[in-house]
Design a protein around this motif. Structure first.
Motif, PDB file in Angstrom:
ATOM      1  N   ALA A   1       0.060 -34.866 -25.623  1.00 51.70           N
ATOM      2  CA  ALA A   1       1.299 -35.648 -25.692  1.00 51.70           C
ATOM      3  C   ALA A   1       1.600 -36.258 -24.322  1.00 51.70           C
ATOM      4  O   ALA A   1       1.960 -37.439 -24.226  1.00 51.70           O
ATOM      5  N   THR A   2       1.448 -35.464 -23.263  1.00 49.49           N
ATOM      6  CA  THR A   2       1.730 -35.977 -21.918  1.00 49.49           C
ATOM      7  C   THR A   2       0.687 -37.008 -21.497  1.00 49.49           C
ATOM      8  O   THR A   2       1.006 -37.994 -20.824  1.00 49.49           O
ATOM      9  N   GLU A   3      -0.563 -36.805 -21.908  1.00 48.03           N
ATOM     10  CA  GLU A   3      -1.611 -37.764 -21.564  1.00 48.03           C
ATOM     11  C   GLU A   3      -1.390 -39.104 -22.274  1.00 48.03           C
ATOM     12  O   GLU A   3      -1.670 -40.166 -21.712  1.00 48.03           O
ATOM     13  N   GLY A   4      -0.911 -39.059 -23.524  1.00 51.88           N
ATOM     14  CA  GLY A   4      -0.585 -40.303 -24.225  1.00 51.88           C
ATOM     15  C   GLY A   4       0.515 -41.059 -23.512  1.00 51.88           C
ATOM     16  O   GLY A   4       0.465 -42.293 -23.379  1.00 51.88           O
ATOM     17  N   TYR A   5       1.505 -40.315 -23.039  1.00 53.21           N
ATOM     18  CA  TYR A   5       2.618 -40.911 -22.293  1.00 53.21           C
ATOM     19  C   TYR A   5       2.109 -41.548 -20.997  1.00 53.21           C
ATOM     20  O   TYR A   5       2.488 -42.675 -20.655  1.00 53.21           O
ATOM     21  N   ASP A   6       1.224 -40.834 -20.304  1.00 53.97           N
ATOM     22  CA  ASP A   6       0.707 -41.340 -19.026  1.00 53.97           C
ATOM     23  C   ASP A   6      -0.224 -42.533 -19.207  1.00 53.97           C
ATOM     24  O   ASP A   6      -0.232 -43.462 -18.380  1.00 53.97           O
ATOM     25  N   ALA A   7      -1.035 -42.515 -20.270  1.00 52.92           N
ATOM     26  CA  ALA A   7      -1.912 -43.665 -20.547  1.00 52.92           C
ATOM     27  C   ALA A   7      -1.079 -44.912 -20.795  1.00 52.92           C
ATOM     28  O   ALA A   7      -1.376 -45.996 -20.265  1.00 52.92           O
ATOM     29  N   ALA A   8      -0.011 -44.764 -21.589  1.00 48.01           N
ATOM     30  CA  ALA A   8       0.883 -45.898 -21.847  1.00 48.01           C
ATOM     31  C   ALA A   8       1.576 -46.341 -20.568  1.00 48.01           C
ATOM     32  O   ALA A   8       1.739 -47.545 -20.320  1.00 48.01           O
ATOM     33  N   THR A   9       1.968 -45.369 -19.745  1.00 43.69           N
ATOM     34  CA  THR A   9       2.680 -45.687 -18.507  1.00 43.69           C
ATOM     35  C   THR A   9       1.815 -46.513 -17.557  1.00 43.69           C
ATOM     36  O   THR A   9       2.315 -47.397 -16.847  1.00 43.69           O
ATOM     37  N   ALA A  10       0.504 -46.247 -17.535  1.00 39.75           N
ATOM     38  CA  ALA A  10      -0.394 -47.041 -16.683  1.00 39.75           C
ATOM     39  C   ALA A  10      -0.323 -48.520 -17.079  1.00 39.75           C
ATOM     40  O   ALA A  10      -0.248 -49.407 -16.219  1.00 39.75           O
ATOM     41  N   PHE A  11      -0.320 -48.779 -18.383  1.00 37.13           N
ATOM     42  CA  PHE A  11      -0.212 -50.163 -18.858  1.00 37.13           C
ATOM     43  C   PHE A  11       1.196 -50.721 -18.625  1.00 37.13           C
ATOM     44  O   PHE A  11       1.361 -51.895 -18.285  1.00 37.13           O
ATOM     45  N   ILE A  12       2.200 -49.879 -18.811  1.00 34.55           N
ATOM     46  CA  ILE A  12       3.588 -50.321 -18.598  1.00 34.55           C
ATOM     47  C   ILE A  12       3.774 -50.786 -17.156  1.00 34.55           C
ATOM     48  O   ILE A  12       4.399 -51.816 -16.896  1.00 34.55           O
ATOM     49  N   LYS A  13       3.237 -50.024 -16.225  1.00 35.99           N
ATOM     50  CA  LYS A  13       3.377 -50.386 -14.822  1.00 35.99           C
ATOM     51  C   LYS A  13       2.701 -51.727 -14.526  1.00 35.99           C
ATOM     52  O   LYS A  13       3.171 -52.514 -13.713  1.00 35.99           O
ATOM     53  N   ALA A  14       1.576 -51.968 -15.213  1.00 33.31           N
ATOM     54  CA  ALA A  14       0.890 -53.252 -15.031  1.00 33.31           C
ATOM     55  C   ALA A  14       1.750 -54.401 -15.548  1.00 33.31           C
ATOM     56  O   ALA A  14       1.922 -55.424 -14.874  1.00 33.31           O
ATOM     57  N   VAL A  15       2.299 -54.233 -16.752  1.00 32.76           N
ATOM     58  CA  VAL A  15       3.129 -55.288 -17.349  1.00 32.76           C
ATOM     59  C   VAL A  15       4.421 -55.467 -16.559  1.00 32.76           C
ATOM     60  O   VAL A  15       4.893 -56.587 -16.351  1.00 32.76           O
ATOM     61  N   GLU A  16       4.979 -54.366 -16.102  1.00 34.96           N
ATOM     62  CA  GLU A  16       6.212 -54.395 -15.310  1.00 34.96           C
ATOM     63  C   GLU A  16       6.026 -55.221 -14.045  1.00 34.96           C
ATOM     64  O   GLU A  16       6.955 -55.882 -13.567  1.00 34.96           O
ATOM     65  N   ALA A  17       4.798 -55.186 -13.518  1.00 35.02           N
ATOM     66  CA  ALA A  17       4.479 -55.941 -12.299  1.00 35.02           C
ATOM     67  C   ALA A  17       4.145 -57.400 -12.600  1.00 35.02           C
ATOM     68  O   ALA A  17       3.761 -58.145 -11.699  1.00 35.02           O
ATOM     69  N   GLY A  18       4.286 -57.807 -13.868  1.00 32.41           N
ATOM     70  CA  GLY A  18       4.079 -59.201 -14.235  1.00 32.41           C
ATOM     71  C   GLY A  18       2.706 -59.533 -14.766  1.00 32.41           C
ATOM     72  O   GLY A  18       2.364 -60.702 -14.941  1.00 32.41           O
ATOM     73  N   ASN A  19       1.893 -58.524 -15.035  1.00 32.78           N
ATOM     74  CA  ASN A  19       0.536 -58.748 -15.522  1.00 32.78           C
ATOM     75  C   ASN A  19       0.523 -58.724 -17.050  1.00 32.78           C
ATOM     76  O   ASN A  19       0.715 -57.676 -17.663  1.00 32.78           O
ATOM     77  N   THR A  20       0.273 -59.863 -17.664  1.00 33.13           N
ATOM     78  CA  THR A  20       0.352 -59.955 -19.119  1.00 33.13           C
ATOM     79  C   THR A  20      -0.960 -60.363 -19.781  1.00 33.13           C
ATOM     80  O   THR A  20      -1.008 -60.479 -21.006  1.00 33.13           O
ATOM     81  N   THR A  21      -2.010 -60.596 -19.017  1.00 33.87           N
ATOM     82  CA  THR A  21      -3.325 -60.891 -19.596  1.00 33.87           C
ATOM     83  C   THR A  21      -4.250 -59.702 -19.353  1.00 33.87           C
ATOM     84  O   THR A  21      -4.031 -58.888 -18.451  1.00 33.87           O
TER      85      THR A  21
END
Length: 391
Positions: free
Chosen positions: A315-335
């Protein structure tokens, strides 16, 4: 359609998707800008099959992370699209065609299992779709030269020796029997445990059976004849529970151990509480319980509210995997390319562990934890280096 032609079709579809996203203000080159964008990220794994209890918790963790992010009303929102592969490589192959060609995902959380990861890794690489698996542990996945592939979990070359070393320290076995079915994950972790046991002077015998077998009498006979001090099963709880029951029914009482694929209460229910008592399960995962504090306590409470269940394996690993992508999108990376470039340098304190990727997509942190069935319940004993068996 040939694999090469399919890859070219998907690559063209993905490229068209990125062009359309840019025209809609999706952030030329992944930098954001223009109008708000909805970024589509997939989650792939066994969500309804016989081993879905390993995958539903990381899906819930990923969904919770993305829901929390979207609730902040960010400029670039994330849509999570789930793909139920039932853990089958052929289904994963079909689903990734839809995910890339029709749904236009820019990233993938998963696949959850090693077999399906191997089956579609080349397609993800050819179409330049970054992936982060919360739970696929086969060591070979990191040896394919893939540059868009990542995982937030230690592999079986870490897990296998960690479990084997723990069992040697705890039980001082002279003879061991290592079993597996024929799935990608199962074979990999069984080989890793066998190698470590032999290197440490333990005599090892092996046997393998088909994933869909239900009668293990031939294997039970071999194990009983060998009279080992311990048994290790490389595989998932659906097979592990049946195997453990038949071993105990056949009069085999040696210590039974398995890896993360068996870390679910259904190992106990499949074997029966009496047969499962004392069984040992290792996992590169730290499952938070109700008595934790700090960040893990916050996660426990939020997950229970979000999923209406206590956190379970990965459960925590799923959260962290998503968070890695969230941080990318949060920084303006959408491709896809921009997100993948971001993952090369991402570094943050995850819930499961500090998250940072090596050049080959492996996580920097590789701790292994040990659990034991006590009173019919899987109990965390602690890190493999310091954990002690109870009874």
């Amino acid at each position: 359609m040939s694999g090469a032609r399919l890859g070219r079709v998907l690559a063209l579809a993905a490229a068209s998707s990125l062009v359309l996203a840019a025209c809609a203000g999706g952030g030329g080159g992944g930098t954001g800008g223009g109008d708000a964008t909805t970024v589509k990220i997939g989650f792939m794994g066994d969500l309804t099959g016989e081993n879905s209890a390993i995958v539903i918790p990381p899906y819930n963790g990923a969904k919770m992370a993305i829901d929390e992010y979207n609730a902040k009303n960010p400029k670039n929102k994330i849509e999570l699209i789930k793909y139920d592969s039932q853990g089958k490589p052929d289904q994963a192959t079909s689903l990734i065609t839809k995910a890339v060609g029709t749904d236009k995902i820019v990233a993938l959380i998963g696949p959850a299992f090693s077999g399906e990861s191997k089956a579609i890794g080349g397609t993800l690489e050819e179409n330049k779709i970054p992936s982060v698996s919360p739970s696929a542990t086969n060591p070979g996945l990191a040896k394919n030269g893939w540059t868009y592939w990542h995982r937030v979990v230690a592999n079986d070359d870490d897990q296998g020796p960690g479990i084997a070393d723990f069992l040697i320290k705890a039980k001082s076995p002279k003879k061991a029997f290592v079993l597996s079915d024929d799935q990608e994950y199962s074979v990999g972790i069984a080989e890793a445990v066998t190698k470590t046991l032999k290197e440490k002077g333990v005599a090892v015998e092996n046997d393998k059976f088909a994933k869909d077998a239900s009668d293990y009498s031939s294997t039970v006979t071999k194990v009983k004849s060998a009279n080992p001090d311990m048994i290790f099963f490389g595989g998932y709880y659906a097979q592990g529970g049946r195997l453990l029951k038949q071993l105990r029914d056949g009069g085999v009482n040696a210590t039974f151990a398995s890896g993360d694929g068996s870390l679910d209460q259904q190992l106990v229910s499949g074997a029966g509480a009496t047969a499962a008592e004392g069984a040992v399960v290792g996992c590169p995962c730290n499952i938070p319980s109700s008595d934790v504090t700090g960040t893990l306590k916050t996660f426990f409470d939020n997950y229970k509210k979000s999923a209406n269940a206590d956190p379970a394996i990965y459960a925590t690993e799923g959260y962290d995997a998503a968070t890695a992508f969230i941080k990318a999108v949060e920084a303006g990376n959408t491709t896809s390319d921009a997100i993948n470039n971001f993952l090369k340098t991402v570094s943050f304190e995850g819930v499961s562990k500090p998250i940072k990727f090596k050049a080959n997509g492996e996580p920097e942190n590789n701790d292994i934890f040990v659990y034991q069935v006590k009173g019919g319940v899987l109990k965390l004993l602690g890190p493999s280096a310091s954990a002690k068996l109870e009874g």
